[in-house]
Enzyme design. Structure first.
Site, PDB file in Angstrom:
ATOM      1  N   LYS A 114       0.729  -1.474   0.040  1.00  0.00           N
ATOM      2  CA  LYS A 114       0.113   0.161  -0.093  1.00  0.00           C
ATOM      3  C   LYS A 114       0.730   1.277  -0.283  1.00  0.00           C
ATOM      4  O   LYS A 114       0.885   2.174  -0.617  1.00  0.00           O
ATOM      5  CB  LYS A 114      -1.079  -0.210   1.537  1.00  0.00           C
ATOM      6  CG  LYS A 114      -2.372  -1.215   1.023  1.00  0.00           C
ATOM      7  CD  LYS A 114      -3.260  -0.395   2.162  1.00  0.00           C
ATOM      8  CE  LYS A 114      -4.213  -1.573   2.056  1.00  0.00           C
ATOM      9  NZ  LYS A 114      -5.818  -1.335   2.635  1.00  0.00           N
ATOM     10  N   LYS A 196      -4.384 -11.883  -5.234  1.00  0.00           N
ATOM     11  CA  LYS A 196      -5.436 -11.381  -4.517  1.00  0.00           C
ATOM     12  C   LYS A 196      -6.845 -10.404  -5.132  1.00  0.00           C
ATOM     13  O   LYS A 196      -6.222  -9.490  -5.872  1.00  0.00           O
ATOM     14  CB  LYS A 196      -5.560 -10.946  -3.459  1.00  0.00           C
ATOM     15  CG  LYS A 196      -6.516 -10.672  -2.377  1.00  0.00           C
ATOM     16  CD  LYS A 196      -5.838  -9.841  -0.966  1.00  0.00           C
ATOM     17  CE  LYS A 196      -6.129  -8.542  -0.493  1.00  0.00           C
ATOM     18  NZ  LYS A 196      -6.766  -7.791   0.702  1.00  0.00           N
ATOM     19  N   LYS A 199     -10.843  -4.907  -3.687  1.00  0.00           N
ATOM     20  CA  LYS A 199     -11.484  -3.307  -4.222  1.00  0.00           C
ATOM     21  C   LYS A 199     -10.404  -2.174  -5.147  1.00  0.00           C
ATOM     22  O   LYS A 199     -11.082  -0.955  -5.627  1.00  0.00           O
ATOM     23  CB  LYS A 199     -12.843  -3.026  -3.317  1.00  0.00           C
ATOM     24  CG  LYS A 199     -11.886  -2.768  -2.292  1.00  0.00           C
ATOM     25  CD  LYS A 199     -12.673  -2.906  -0.580  1.00  0.00           C
ATOM     26  CE  LYS A 199     -12.795  -2.364   0.204  1.00  0.00           C
ATOM     27  NZ  LYS A 199     -13.234  -2.941   1.439  1.00  0.00           N
TER      28      LYS A 199
END
Ligand code: TYM
Length: 330
Positions: A114, A196, A199
């Site tokens: 991230k 994976k 969203k």
């Protein structure tokens, strides 16, 4: 009631939820709710580790709560609440920040992924986020944490922090165990089945949202990436097909062998079409219920207020214990 073991889990309202969130987490919660004393939280404090539009955050928070309810979580037996309504989470997170090491936080793979997307301005909250997650769990003296596989590393850290604190002072926290179901633990991206389903992917064809209308689900499935083998096998060499089989198994509660034998004489087009119908059948009633619930804000408010009251009461008890052991005057 008192003797039941405790479950804690949560989902970030940082966008619309995916089929991965549903199969990796919520569907298992529904199965476990009778047997355990469960706390299911909408973790809005976690969501702000990346920028959120205030009106979207408000909307998504209520939508996540409505999805919990629509999926079959019973409010009479479980505690459903919004994380920011229970201030012990933020307070405990600061305390545990002081018992967590920069080294161990730097090893978190989710942080590495991230933070790469944030350029030079990486919010410090993104780095300390696993400590907030540890606080969520430890405040409720949790026995079991039902999550998808991607949260395993955060759970190991939670256990380490709990043991460290317990050893330094005296037993304060229960050391929680992860609960990761065999099926649905990791639903993969429909366009790149080695990743994976998330969203945050840029291509909407990569994921199914819980609230995607049936025609969108059918279209996304028809575009799902498979391979050139042409035979329905359950193997790591065919990750796209394997993922579709996993989705069927998880929703239908059947084994991979059963699915493979059902498709012995069929091709990928049939498989994709059937998976789409199975997903639609599972999600459509939930979607209808979510829409109904979102039109009844008074009821949602009643649920989250009642949940916060109980969560506040329980979490304060652990927070006070922590404060006392650390040496704060009470
Ligand atoms: P979050 O919001 O990213 O995801 C919520 C839950 O969904 C699971 N999940 C998946 N499972 C299978 N396949 C996928 N593709 C998939 N994508 C997501 C996640 O494993 C998770 O169970 N840090 C957590 C939220 C959290 C939490 C907690 C969880 C905060 N505090 C305390 C448990 C206990 C997170 O970001 O999950």
């Amino acid at each position: 009631m008192e003797n039941k073991k405790v479950i804690f889990s949560g989902i970030q309202p940082s966008g619309s939820l995916t089929l991965g969130n549903y199969l990796g987490a919520i569907k298992n919660w529904v199965k476990l709710q009778e047997e355990y004393d469960c706390y299911f939280c909408v973790v809005d404090l976690h969501a702000i580790t990346v920028r959120q539009e205030p009106k979207d955050l408000r909307k998504n928070t209520l939508e996540v709560l409505a999805i919990y309810l629509a999926s079959g979580i019973d409010t009479d037996k479980n505690t459903l609440f919004i994380q920011s309504h229970v201030s012990a989470h933020s307070e405990a997170a600061w305390l545990l920040d002081c018992f967590s090491y920069v080294g161990e936080l730097s090893r978190m793979t989710q942080y590495k992924d991230k933070s790469q997307k944030q350029g030079d301005s990486i919010p410090a909250g993104l780095f300390t986020y696993p400590v907030l997650m540890a606080s969520d769990i430890l405040l409720y003296q949790t026995d079991l944490v039902p999550v998808g596989k991607d949260q395993m590393q955060h759970l190991e850290l939670t256990r380490n922090i709990a043991e460290r604190f317990n050893n330094l002072y005296s037993p304060t926290f229960k050391v929680p165990e992860p609960y990761i179901a065999k099926e649905g633990a990791k639903i993969m991206d429909l366009q790149d089945p080695t990743k994976k389903m998330s969203k945050s992917s840029e291509n909407p064809n990569s994921y199914i949202l819980i609230m995607d209308p049936p025609e969108v689900i059918r279209k996304k499935l028809s575009r799902a990436v498979t391979d050139s083998v042409g035979i329905v096998n359950y193997t790591d060499d065919q990750p796209g097909v394997k993922n579709l089989i996993d989705i069927i198994c998880c929703i239908k509660g059947i084994s991979t062998e059963e699915v493979v034998s059902q498709y012995a004489n069929k091709g990928y087009a049939d498989l994709k079409k059937d998976v789409a119908e199975i997903i639609v059948e599972e999600l459509f009633p939930i979607q209808e219920k979510v829409k109904e619930l979102l039109n009844n804000k008074a009821y949602l408010e009643e649920v989250y207020k009642k949940g916060a009251e109980k969560a506040n009461y329980i979490s304060r008890k652990t927070l006070r214990k922590m404060q006392k052991k650390i040496g704060f005057i009470q």
